[in-house]
Motif scaffolding. Structure first.
Motif, PDB file in Angstrom:
ATOM      1  N   GLU A   1      -7.152  -1.864  -5.806  1.00  0.00           N
ATOM      2  CA  GLU A   1      -8.280  -3.126  -5.596  1.00  0.00           C
ATOM      3  C   GLU A   1      -9.358  -2.764  -6.529  1.00  0.00           C
TER       4      GLU A   1
ATOM      5  N   GLN B   1      -3.749   0.367  -1.122  1.00  0.00           N
ATOM      6  CA  GLN B   1      -4.103  -0.877  -1.823  1.00  0.00           C
ATOM      7  C   GLN B   1      -5.805  -0.894  -2.076  1.00  0.00           C
TER       8      GLN B   1
ATOM      9  N   THR C   1       0.880  -1.266  -0.041  1.00  0.00           N
ATOM     10  CA  THR C   1       0.125   0.140   0.000  1.00  0.00           C
ATOM     11  C   THR C   1       0.828   1.407  -0.078  1.00  0.00           C
TER      12      THR C   1
END
Length: 166
Positions: A96, A92, A16
């Motif tokens: 995603e 992150q 991240t």
């Protein structure tokens, strides 16, 4: 004057907070991209390097800019001025979701930025808290093993876009 935001995304595996080494406003981080002349439409053949540490006095008026360049085709002069404070790391969660994170804003006069080139000087953090420094994305992939988290970490498919902002 038009403001363009450079936005990035990538596939982050167990990672991240992808951002330039010194943060989104790192004065030493160099942004590489091609420029398109807004007068004649000519695209620069080589990538242009722009960083916050470069301050060039404007030929007319007061102030500075980060890049002052003449178009090789029509000889018109243009400038690119970086506007810090509006970028944030790629998390992150954004990765995603397939979303982009704004990295830097550029005030462009006479030019339009296109085709950002990923290079070195990035940092990213694993979900276990390990920081990976000086990550090079010029090969469009980064893979390591996180000893602390006992898992592989990877950045792949970095991509970017420039969007007009207010």
């Amino acid at each position: 004057m038009v403001l363009f935001a450079l936005q990035i995304t990538a596939e982050l595996d167990n990672l991240t907070d992808l951002q330039p080494q010194g943060g989104c406003d790192d004065p030493e981080f160099t942004y590489l991209f091609k420029l398109k002349c807004q007068s004649c439409g000519e695209l620069t053949q080589k990538e242009t390097a722009v960083s916050l540490s470069e301050a060039i006095p404007l030929p007319v008026g007061k102030g500075t800019t980060n890049l002052l360049q003449k178009c090789k085709f029509c000889d018109r002069e243009g400038s690119v001025t970086m506007i810090p404070g509006r970028g944030r790391p790629l998390t992150q969660m954004l990765s995603e979701a397939g979303k982009f994170a704004p990295l830097m804003v550029f005030e462009c006069r006479g030019y339009e930025p296109v085709d950002y080139v990923f290079g070195g000087g990035w940092k990213v953090q694993s979900l276990a808290g390990t920081t990976f420094d000086n990550v090079d994305l010029s090969e469009e992939e980064f893979a390591e093993y996180d000893e602390k988290g006992e898992c592989p970490v990877m950045i792949s498919k970095p991509s970017s876009t420039f969007v007009v902002v207010k």
